[in-house]
Each structure stands twice: as C-alpha cells, then as structure tokens.
Design an enzyme around this catalytic site. Structure first.
Site, PDB file in Angstrom:
ATOM      1  N   SER A  20       1.268 -15.906   6.994  1.00 36.82           N
ATOM      2  CA  SER A  20       1.329 -15.531   8.406  1.00 36.82           C
ATOM      3  C   SER A  20       1.170 -16.718   9.349  1.00 36.82           C
ATOM      4  CB  SER A  20       0.250 -14.483   8.699  1.00 36.82           C
ATOM      5  OG  SER A  20       0.480 -13.308   7.947  1.00 36.82           O
ATOM      6  N   GLY A  21       0.226 -17.607   9.050  1.00 34.91           N
ATOM      7  CA  GLY A  21       0.002 -18.757   9.927  1.00 34.91           C
ATOM      8  C   GLY A  21       1.153 -19.737   9.912  1.00 34.91           C
ATOM      9  N   THR A  47      -0.900 -14.121   1.648  1.00 29.26           N
ATOM     10  CA  THR A  47      -1.932 -13.206   1.168  1.00 29.26           C
ATOM     11  C   THR A  47      -1.856 -11.861   1.872  1.00 29.26           C
ATOM     12  OG1 THR A  47      -3.453 -14.988   0.552  1.00 29.26           O
ATOM     13  CG2 THR A  47      -4.418 -12.840   0.999  1.00 29.26           C
ATOM     14  N   CYS A  48      -1.722 -11.867   3.178  1.00 28.36           N
ATOM     15  CA  CYS A  48      -1.792 -10.619   3.937  1.00 28.36           C
ATOM     16  C   CYS A  48      -0.719  -9.629   3.521  1.00 28.36           C
ATOM     17  CB  CYS A  48      -1.694 -10.894   5.430  1.00 28.36           C
ATOM     18  SG  CYS A  48      -1.764  -9.394   6.426  1.00 28.36           S
ATOM     19  N   CYS A  53      -4.081  -7.741   2.965  1.00 26.93           N
ATOM     20  CA  CYS A  53      -4.308  -6.715   3.984  1.00 26.93           C
ATOM     21  C   CYS A  53      -3.373  -5.516   3.884  1.00 26.93           C
ATOM     22  CB  CYS A  53      -4.157  -7.302   5.391  1.00 26.93           C
ATOM     23  SG  CYS A  53      -4.606  -9.019   5.574  1.00 26.93           S
ATOM     24  N   LYS A  56      -3.392  -3.542   0.368  1.00 31.96           N
ATOM     25  CA  LYS A  56      -4.729  -2.951   0.241  1.00 31.96           C
ATOM     26  C   LYS A  56      -4.891  -1.764   1.168  1.00 31.96           C
ATOM     27  CE  LYS A  56      -7.684  -4.311   2.935  1.00 31.96           C
ATOM     28  NZ  LYS A  56      -8.429  -5.260   3.772  1.00 31.96           N
ATOM     29  N   TYR A 184     -16.662  -7.883   1.621  1.00 36.26           N
ATOM     30  CA  TYR A 184     -15.772  -6.813   2.068  1.00 36.26           C
ATOM     31  C   TYR A 184     -14.681  -6.499   1.057  1.00 36.26           C
ATOM     32  CZ  TYR A 184     -12.049 -10.067   3.516  1.00 36.26           C
ATOM     33  OH  TYR A 184     -11.057 -11.005   3.527  1.00 36.26           O
ATOM     34  N   GLU A 188     -14.268  -2.761  -0.396  1.00 35.92           N
ATOM     35  CA  GLU A 188     -13.030  -2.026  -0.129  1.00 35.92           C
ATOM     36  C   GLU A 188     -12.384  -1.523  -1.412  1.00 35.92           C
ATOM     37  OE1 GLU A 188     -11.539  -4.003   4.091  1.00 35.92           O
ATOM     38  OE2 GLU A 188     -10.858  -4.892   2.204  1.00 35.92           O
ATOM     39  N   ASP A 309      -6.500 -19.897   6.158  1.00 29.44           N
ATOM     40  CA  ASP A 309      -7.597 -19.877   5.187  1.00 29.44           C
ATOM     41  C   ASP A 309      -7.814 -21.214   4.491  1.00 29.44           C
ATOM     42  OD1 ASP A 309      -7.570 -17.249   5.918  1.00 29.44           O
ATOM     43  OD2 ASP A 309      -7.318 -16.429   3.907  1.00 29.44           O
ATOM     44  N   THR A 317      -6.168 -12.834   8.904  1.00 32.93           N
ATOM     45  CA  THR A 317      -4.749 -13.030   9.223  1.00 32.93           C
ATOM     46  C   THR A 317      -4.477 -13.253  10.711  1.00 32.93           C
ATOM     47  OG1 THR A 317      -4.065 -11.786   7.285  1.00 32.93           O
ATOM     48  CG2 THR A 317      -2.469 -11.943   9.089  1.00 32.93           C
ATOM     49  N   ALA A 347     -12.837  -5.527  10.677  1.00 32.23           N
ATOM     50  CA  ALA A 347     -13.009  -4.214  10.059  1.00 32.23           C
ATOM     51  C   ALA A 347     -13.177  -4.364   8.557  1.00 32.23           C
ATOM     52  CB  ALA A 347     -11.819  -3.313  10.355  1.00 32.23           C
ATOM     53  N   HIS A 442     -14.277  13.246  25.995  1.00 30.45           N
ATOM     54  CA  HIS A 442     -14.969  14.263  25.199  1.00 30.45           C
ATOM     55  C   HIS A 442     -13.979  15.311  24.686  1.00 30.45           C
ATOM     56  CE1 HIS A 442     -18.310  16.807  23.988  1.00 30.45           C
ATOM     57  NE2 HIS A 442     -17.686  17.839  24.554  1.00 30.45           N
TER      58      HIS A 442
END
Length: 467
Positions: A20-21, A47-48, A53, A56, A184, A188, A309, A317, A347, A442
């Site tokens: 991504s980068g 990786t993402c 990400c 997964k 994480y 996960e 990374d 990411t 998250a 609400h």
C-alpha cells in the site's frame, strides 16, 4: 526535470515493494510527471491486501455468522441446518484478493508506473539490481518492503507451526488450534477460528493481553474471549512441537501437553530488510532491524527513503499510505509535509471488536497530566432479546488542563466504526464539553459517548512526582 537528470538516471523514482505505501508513493510521484519504476517479487497489494487486513477481515465476518444465527432465535427467527464450508470461504476470499490485486495493477498502469515483477536490491545510493541482472539508475529510491511474521521461537519442531500467512490458505479447517501470542493478530485469529467452530487455546507468556492498549481493554477482552470458549493459558510458552498421527503435540514450559490440528505463532512481525543490499548502500538500521528514518521518511543516505512497516514506526496500512503520499508530495510535488503519528484510530477485530484512539490512561499519567476519567459499561440493546452475555465498555480520558479528550477506548459491536469518528473529533481538539453538548442519537450504543457524565471516583490521583 532537466535533460541532465534525464540522461543521468533511468528513472526518477524506483520503488522496492508493491504494498500500500509503495503503490501510493509511485502513483502520486508519477502524477507529478516523475518517471517511476516499481519492483514487486510476489503480488501487488502487500501485507494488507494479500495476507493481512483484507483477507483477515473477510474471515472475521465469516466467524460472526454463528453468533448471528444463535441470536436470531430471540427475535423470532428459526435458523435450522446451517453448515459451514471452509474451502468455499477460502476460494471466495481468494477471488476477492485477485480482484483487488488487479485493481492495484490497473491503477499503476493508468498512472504510467512501470511494474517489474521481480526482486530488486540496492547496489548504491542511486542504483538497484533486478533479479534478471539489469541495473537501474534512479534519482530517488523508496524502500517499502513491509514486514513479515516473526518465527523467532527457537524451539524443536518450529517448522511444524504456521503463521498468519499460512492460516489464510489452510486446505482443511483446524478443529483444534493452539495460537501463541497476546497481541492483536493472535487475538483476532483466535477469535475468528473460535467463531467458525474450532476449539481454540491461546498461549501467551505474559499475564495480560494487548500490551500497549489501555489496561482495562486487555482485561475485558480476556473475559470476552474466555466466555466465547477460548482457553486462555497465560504466563506460559510453547517449549516444543512434534507430530503425532497427523496432528500437532504441543509441550508447554510448565510440562503440560496440548494436542491440536494446527499451531499458529503470532508473536510479532519483523521488518523485511534482510538481503536488500542496505549495507551496500550505507543505509542505517535501528536496533529492531528496521530502516532508520526521519520525520520525512528520509534515511541517512539522501537519495534513499523508506515508508511503512519496514521502518517500524506505526505498522498500520493507512499510516503507510499517508507516509508514501507525504514522501511523493514532498520530493516530487513541491508540497512538503510530514505524517503526524500521534493520533491514530486503531481497531482489533475480535468478537466483540475493540476501537481505540489517543493516549491510554497509563500513558497520560506517565506524562504527568491530571485527568478526568469517564467510563460506562452496559448490556447492548440487541443482547436483551438474544440473551447473549456480553457488554459494551467505553472510556474517555480527559485532560483537566484544557478539558480536551485525549484518549477513547471501547469494546463492543461497531467499535471500529465509532472510533473512526471519535478520532475526527479528537483531531479537531474536541473537549469533553463539546461531547456533552452534542445531542445523542437514540437508541444506539454510540450515544453513550456523548451522555457520560459521571467521573470515575479514582480518576484524579496526584501524579507520582507530586505525591
């Protein structure tokens, strides 16, 4: 760019790594008229998209359906005969990953970036060598090779274990799996495998989960995972793994033995810096083995830069994407800026999921701040009919000096969606008074973020230095 530059270098920017980068940097630089070449030896997306990400999260969604089927009964639905097929899930996941990889390729092609599907290594400050022997001269080089799972356990039978990479491509669903780790990724995968019906044991050397998160978040998610049937083995490690009739026998350091179909190591990730020729080019690494960079993603070699990374700053990411964009704007667009790593919504896609942004209570106190802490815990409305025993938890960390909200931490359904917008408010410098005067929506869990009024009675102890 003048003729001298054109003659001296084959390209203006050579990017090593198609994650991504690197892809973002290549596209933005090409948009400014730079001649860009990008080398990726595996698959575009990094990786993402390929092994992190995206796949997964698709498996996380799959793991949540079992809960949905159970909860439906309380709302008058009868869901009979539901079955799960692991090969179907993996095949559909693979189709989506292939689609996304094609989209990455189309976007690079449209931007005019030349894609080289092979390995590239540094040969100097302005040169890279491709696997086919070609030498490319580049005015600037960007290293965006990411990170890989840590296989660091030096134990007998380590080769029998899998990591998050292999977990996404298992041919057979593991009825029993042992996961080692407390971060994480470990949580996960433990959560999603349990949701899909596996018997999961989570082994972690520490006495708490999610180091670096707010302490209450770690304690609460441990309770939720245990309630979901995950066996938590804290304060122990795996000493050895061996095969036994096609299964894995796991010996813990306290002498106990566990038997499983798979053993997954999720004990961190390490930067992909080995074998890149960084030493040849004189690029300095930091003690963790990552490329040492400044705020503008520059290394000690002026023509070589690094994002994502591989720099081991904040390994997410969206951070890599912003670092790549900032690099291209700065070097090729004449619009210098740097990425602020101080306020990043994060998250953890367990069940229930976690959302956090800003400082933990411990971090804020370590800075000597006087705090107001607001907390709430309640049974979500959906659970009143489903009968599920789960709770939502929310916590706001407020600086007494200016009433600004400097940390938000939550567990519960849609926490990831909520924390993104809390991050927007905090980035704008919102105070607790701003939260308070916002009218609640609400009925929703999110309304609790703007209706918390009672302070934690212990929220304002004197900083240690003042005691």
């Amino acid at each position: 760019m003048g003729d001298a530059t054109q003659n001296e270098h084959d390209v203006d920017l050579f990017v090593i790594g198609g994650g991504s980068g690197g892809v973002r940097a290549a596209r933005i630089a090409a948009g400014y008229g730079a001649r860009v070449m990008l080398a990726e030896e595996y698959r575009l997306g990094g990786t993402c998209v390929i092994r992190g990400c995206v796949p997964k999260k698709l498996l996380v969604y799959a793991g949540r359906f079992a809960h949905e089927f159970e909860d439906a009964a309380g709302f008058g639905w009868t869901v009979a005969g539901a079955t799960f097929d692991w090969p179907t899930l993996i095949a559909n996941k693979d189709k989506e990953i292939a689609r996304l990889e094609s989209a990455y390729r189309r976007n690079l092609d449209a931007a005019g970036v030349e894609i080289v599907p092979q390995r590239a290594v540094l040969e100097g400050p302005h040169a890279v060598r491709l696997a086919d022997g070609r030498r490319i001269a580049a005015r600037h080089i960007l290293v965006a090779t990411g990170a890989r799972p840590n296989y660091g356990l030096d134990i007998p039978g380590r080769h029998l274990a899998i990591t998050s990479n292999e977990a996404l491509h298992l041919e057979r669903f593991p009825a029993r799996i042992v996961v080692q780790g407390g971060g994480y990724i470990a949580l996960e995968f433990a959560s999603l495998f349990a949701g899909l019906g596996a018997k999961v044991t989570l082994v972690h050397r520490g006495d708490g989960l999610l180091r670096g998160f707010d302490q209450e978040i770690g304690a609460l998610i441990a309770g939720e995972l245990a309630a979901a049937g995950i066996m938590l083995e804290l304060g122990v490690t795996i000493d050895a793994i061996d095969e036994m009739e096609g299964r894995r026998r796991v010996r813990l350091n306290d002498g106990r033995v566990l038997v499983a179909d798979e053993v997954m190591l999720a004990i961190g990730r390490v930067p992909n810096t080995v074998g890149l020729g960084l030493e040849t080019a004189g690029v300095q690494l930091n003690p963790s083995g990552a490329i040492a960079v400044d705020a503008a993603s520059g290394t000690n070699v002026p023509s070589i830069h690094a994002v994502g990374d591989v720099t081991d700053r904040v390994n997410l990411t969206p951070v890599a994407i912003r670092e790549g964009h900032a690099f291209a704007d700065t070097v090729f667009g004449g619009k210098p800026w740097t990425v602020d790593h101080s306020l990043i919504p994060t998250a953890v896609f367990t069940e229930p999921e976690i959302g956090v942004v800003g400082l933990t209570e411990a971090e804020a106190r370590a800075q000597g701040r006087r705090l107001d802490i607001y907390k709430t815990s309640f049974r979500p409305m959906k659970a009143t009919l489903s009968g599920r025993q789960t709770r939502v938890f929310m916590k706001l960390v407020v600086d007494q000096a200016d009433d600004r909200v400097i940390g938000a931490h939550m567990i519960g359904e849609a926490s990831a969606e909520m924390i993104q917008l809390v991050g927007v408010a905090m980035s704008a410098g919102a105070t607790k008074a701003v939260f308070d005067r916002t009218i609640a929506l609400h009925p929703s869990a999110a309304e609790e973020l703007v209706t918390m009024r009672a302070k934690d009675p212990s929220s304002d102890p004197l900083p240690a230095a003042a005691e």
